[in-house]
Write a protein that holds these residues in place. Structure first.
Motif, PDB file in Angstrom:
ATOM      1  N   ASN A 455       0.834  -1.210   0.000  1.00  0.00           N
ATOM      2  CA  ASN A 455       0.000   0.000   0.000  1.00  0.00           C
ATOM      3  C   ASN A 455       0.868   1.260   0.000  1.00  0.00           C
ATOM      4  O   ASN A 455       0.539   2.253  -0.653  1.00  0.00           O
ATOM      5  CB  ASN A 455      -0.914   0.008   1.219  1.00  0.00           C
ATOM      6  N   ILE A 456       1.987   1.204   0.767  1.00  0.00           N
ATOM      7  CA  ILE A 456       2.890   2.353   0.798  1.00  0.00           C
ATOM      8  C   ILE A 456       3.448   2.613  -0.602  1.00  0.00           C
ATOM      9  O   ILE A 456       3.471   3.757  -1.088  1.00  0.00           O
ATOM     10  CB  ILE A 456       4.030   2.112   1.811  1.00  0.00           C
ATOM     11  N   LYS A 457       3.906   1.547  -1.265  1.00  0.00           N
ATOM     12  CA  LYS A 457       4.473   1.709  -2.612  1.00  0.00           C
ATOM     13  C   LYS A 457       3.432   2.250  -3.588  1.00  0.00           C
ATOM     14  O   LYS A 457       3.717   3.168  -4.376  1.00  0.00           O
ATOM     15  CB  LYS A 457       5.014   0.356  -3.110  1.00  0.00           C
ATOM     16  N   LEU A 458       2.216   1.684  -3.532  1.00  0.00           N
ATOM     17  CA  LEU A 458       1.168   2.145  -4.454  1.00  0.00           C
ATOM     18  C   LEU A 458       0.805   3.603  -4.193  1.00  0.00           C
ATOM     19  O   LEU A 458       0.606   4.389  -5.132  1.00  0.00           O
ATOM     20  CB  LEU A 458      -0.073   1.258  -4.304  1.00  0.00           C
ATOM     21  N   THR A 459       0.709   3.977  -2.911  1.00  0.00           N
ATOM     22  CA  THR A 459       0.356   5.352  -2.572  1.00  0.00           C
ATOM     23  C   THR A 459       1.452   6.316  -2.984  1.00  0.00           C
ATOM     24  O   THR A 459       1.180   7.440  -3.431  1.00  0.00           O
ATOM     25  CB  THR A 459       0.076   5.468  -1.060  1.00  0.00           C
ATOM     26  N   ILE A 460       2.718   5.892  -2.831  1.00  0.00           N
ATOM     27  CA  ILE A 460       3.835   6.743  -3.277  1.00  0.00           C
ATOM     28  C   ILE A 460       3.768   6.969  -4.779  1.00  0.00           C
ATOM     29  O   ILE A 460       4.002   8.083  -5.273  1.00  0.00           O
ATOM     30  CB  ILE A 460       5.181   6.109  -2.867  1.00  0.00           C
ATOM     31  N   VAL A 461       3.437   5.918  -5.520  1.00  0.00           N
ATOM     32  CA  VAL A 461       3.296   6.053  -6.977  1.00  0.00           C
ATOM     33  C   VAL A 461       2.194   7.056  -7.314  1.00  0.00           C
ATOM     34  O   VAL A 461       2.360   7.924  -8.189  1.00  0.00           O
ATOM     35  CB  VAL A 461       2.999   4.682  -7.612  1.00  0.00           C
ATOM     36  N   LYS A 462       1.055   6.963  -6.580  1.00  0.00           N
ATOM     37  CA  LYS A 462      -0.037   7.902  -6.824  1.00  0.00           C
ATOM     38  C   LYS A 462       0.374   9.330  -6.482  1.00  0.00           C
ATOM     39  O   LYS A 462       0.031  10.288  -7.188  1.00  0.00           O
ATOM     40  CB  LYS A 462      -1.261   7.497  -6.008  1.00  0.00           C
ATOM     41  N   GLN A 463       1.121   9.486  -5.372  1.00  0.00           N
ATOM     42  CA  GLN A 463       1.576  10.816  -4.978  1.00  0.00           C
ATOM     43  C   GLN A 463       2.509  11.413  -6.036  1.00  0.00           C
ATOM     44  O   GLN A 463       2.399  12.585  -6.395  1.00  0.00           O
ATOM     45  CB  GLN A 463       2.288  10.743  -3.626  1.00  0.00           C
ATOM     46  N   LEU A 464       3.424  10.576  -6.528  1.00  0.00           N
ATOM     47  CA  LEU A 464       4.330  11.054  -7.572  1.00  0.00           C
ATOM     48  C   LEU A 464       3.557  11.455  -8.830  1.00  0.00           C
ATOM     49  O   LEU A 464       3.914  12.429  -9.508  1.00  0.00           O
ATOM     50  CB  LEU A 464       5.360   9.969  -7.901  1.00  0.00           C
ATOM     51  N   ASP A 465       2.500  10.713  -9.123  1.00  0.00           N
ATOM     52  CA  ASP A 465       1.682  11.047 -10.289  1.00  0.00           C
ATOM     53  C   ASP A 465       1.001  12.405 -10.096  1.00  0.00           C
ATOM     54  O   ASP A 465       0.931  13.226 -11.032  1.00  0.00           O
ATOM     55  CB  ASP A 465       0.635   9.953 -10.514  1.00  0.00           C
TER      56      ASP A 465
END
Length: 664
Positions: A455-465
């Motif tokens: 979840n942390i990795k996915l959320t970081i990807v969304k934040q970067l987007d």
């Protein structure tokens, strides 16, 4: 900078208030930069180094502490536990007084950092005796960080563990981090980031209402994702703690299981299977041994008797041959004599006498053995082969089988003992059940931990987007509306800062390479490798080069060379920084041989800085090193002693033996 005084109050092993004066007392004839503080392991040497770093840098003095609760727990542990009274809250403080020359003007600063158990620390700062009340905690800390940046202080205030870590760092990551801190690139990067934020804000003002609304929504989503990341990380930390607790409980139960014979119980069935196989092999070996005893093995039991028997058989065989020959010859002579009867009597007599004489001589030379056994030549050959060949082979097979049988007997005894040690299955069933249940919980906790990390990795990807979308909006504004003067200047400044960082890096890297080569050649033994450093200004990768221009593997260096290499790196980094800071070294000589130690004592300690605080044991800087090498450079010394009855340390003048220098 000169550290003048350190005051410890209820700090770690120091109960009550203790003052340590650290200003070097130089005379007119000779500079004496070294203040020597001696103490046995556990006496509190490291506490002095920790107190100085904590006074200056607070939370940044401790590696790996990121969350406030961990920081509060850590500084609470720094309070001397004898100071925990019942009528008043436990409190400790450290006070550090130092002089600092800034822009050609020297000032005296006093830092007082105090804290209570489970509470945040407080910070007070004085300049030339005047409290700087206008500065709050963050401003005081920021002021200290500007005077003595934590990254630079790491190059001057270090211990033997830092030397060892740098010496064993085969990847070069520690050195790359130190080089980046030395170059001050973090400051430039922070300025570039601030200017980038400024340009984004300016661009956002030029957005149309719909675009501003869209930007606000994306920024709000970005903030929400950032908060989610923090929450996921907090939950992941909790899950990791639960996982560690469960693993600890499993280890405890496994220890109990082993103590109660669990290891033997686990192998009980295997032992029984092995014993069954051994018993089968034993039966086969015993049958083979009986077969050997029934065969030719008996011939080997009496070798002397067997040799006598063979001689007797050989003699009898030869005697029989002579007897048979004599009988056949007798028959021949009878016929021969019949044929001589037609000859004159004188000739007959002469021939008979000659023949009898020759035959007697021939038969008298042949051995005569008494016939006792009277067996055939075929039977003699069978007996001879059995004694000379089959008996030896039988003995060899017998000894091999006998040895293997002995091994099996021992293995059967060991297996029987192991089975006897194994407790009953019912006795360990409860422990096995608990361990199995905890294994299930551990698997569940691990799945939860892995899920949170995903979840942390996915959320970081969304934040970067989201951040990419924000940048895209700002870029579109710049392309549609152009740039204001401020934004244009900021963009130019960013470009200039990047060029400046590149030029600064190239210049400092060259200076660092030279300082390292000078330091290593000064500190190494004559028979050590002659090495220099080559540092990439782009990646900060550090390569060691020998005299033949070959790149060295750090692992190929000896233990002493690694230690000297680490000290040379720290010395070179400190010299390249351009800062005039004291050098504080805790237990610096623990892993060095005598020659490397002497080089360090002669060529590093007296010249490392204008003020050198050495924290040493009696085995590192002993009486010989002190009297022959260091005494002329030592301003004064202290000895710290730990009282195990009071669980406290006291500070005395002098250094382990009769010498008591300095402060009178």
């Amino acid at each position: 900078m000169i550290i003048k005084k350190l005051v410890l109050h209820n700090f770690r092993v120091f109960h009550g208030t203790h003052e340590i004066h650290l200003t070097p007392q130089n005379n007119s004839q000779h500079q004496k930069p070294i203040v020597l503080i001696g103490g046995l392991n556990g006496a509190g040497k490291t506490s002095i180094l920790t107190a100085i770093r904590f006074a200056l840098h607070g939370r940044l003095a401790f590696d790996g502490i990121h969350q406030t609760r961990d920081y509060l727990a850590h500084i609470s542990a720094l309070i001397n536990h004898r100071a925990d009274g019942t009528s008043s809250p436990a409190e400790a403080n450290v006070e550090l007084t130092f002089t600092y020359n800034k822009d050609g003007e020297e000032s005296e600063f006093t830092v007082v950092r105090s804290w209570k158990r489970d509470a945040a620390d407080r910070l007070a700062l004085q300049q030339n005796g005047v409290p700087l009340k206008e500065l709050n905690y963050e401003q005081c800390q920021g002021f200290l960080n500007e005077l003595i940046p934590p990254g630079i202080a790491d190059l001057f205030f270090f211990d033997g563990e830092k030397i060892s870590a740098l010496a064993e760092d085969s990847s070069g990551q520690l050195l790359k981090t130190a080089v980046k801190r030395l170059l001050g690139l973090d400051v430039i990067e922070r300025l570039i980031t601030d200017l980038s934020i400024f340009t984004k804000r300016q661009n956002s003002l030029q957005l149309e209402e719909t675009e501003q609304l869209k930007l606000s929504e994306i920024e709000a989503e970005c903030d929400r994702l950032r908060l989610s990341i923090e929450q996921f990380r907090f939950s992941a930390d909790l899950a990791k703690n639960r996982l560690d607790f469960i693993a600890g409980d499993i280890r405890k139960l496994e220890g109990t299981l082993a103590a109660q014979g669990g290891a033997f119980a686990l192998s009980k069935n295997q032992e029984q299977l092995v014993i069954e196989e051994l018993l089968k092999e034993k039966a086969v070996l015993e049958r083979n041994l009986r077969h050997e005893c029934e065969g030719s093995l008996a011939y080997g039991l009496a070798p002397k008797t067997m040799r006598t028997l063979l001689r007797q058989l050989d003699g009898e065989s030869e005697s029989k041959s002579v007897t048979n020959f004599s009988e056949q010859l007798g028959l021949f002579l009878e016929k021969f004599k019949e044929g001589l009867k037609s000859s004159p009597e004188k000739i007959q007599t002469t021939i008979k006498e000659m023949m009898e004489s020759q035959l007697n001589n021939y038969f008298s030379s042949k051995p005569s053995t008494e016939i006792l056994l009277d067996i055939s030549d075929r039977e003699t050959g069978i007996i001879n082969h059995a004694i000379t060949h089959e008996a030896k082979q039988s003995w060899d097979r017998f000894h091999i089988a006998k040895g293997r049988l002995a091994e099996i007997e021992r293995a059967l005894e060991d297996g029987a003992r192991n089975i006897e040690r194994a407790p009953d299955d019912q006795q360990l069933l409860n422990l096995f059940t608990k361990i199995r249940d905890l294994d299930k919980k551990r698997a569940t906790a691990y799945d939860e931990y892995e899920h949170l990390l995903k979840n942390i990795k996915l959320t970081i990807v969304k934040q970067l987007d989201c951040e990419r979308k924000i940048r895209k909006l700002h870029d579109s504004v710049r392309s549609n509306h152009g740039s204001t003067t401020a934004v244009s200047n900021a963009s130019v400044t960013i470009s200039m800062l990047k060029d400046y960082a590149e030029a600064l890096t190239a210049a400092r890297v060259k200076k660092l390479e030279k300082n390292f080569s000078d330091a290593y050649s000064r500190l190494a033994r004559k028979d050590d490798l002659k090495i220099t450093a080559r540092i990439s200004p782009d990646t900060f990768d550090v390569e060691l080069i020998d005299q033949q221009k070959n790149v060295l593997n750090r692992k190929a260096l000896s233990a002493g060379e690694k230690q000297i290499y680490a000290v040379a790196v720290l010395d070179a980094l400190a010299k390249t920084s351009g800062r005039q800071l004291p050098v504080i070294i805790d237990t610096p000589l623990g892993r060095l041989d005598s020659v490397h130690r002497q080089n360090l004592v002669d060529n590093y300690f007296p010249f490392a800085s204008h003020q050198v605080i050495l924290l040493s044991t009696d085995t590192e800087v002993g009486e010989t090193y002190f009297s022959k090498h260091l005494s002329s450079y030592v301003s004064h010394s202290y000895q710290i002693e730990f009282d195990s009855n009071n669980l406290s340390t006291r500070i005395l003048p002098g250094y382990f033996w009769s010498y008591a220098g300095g402060l009178n």
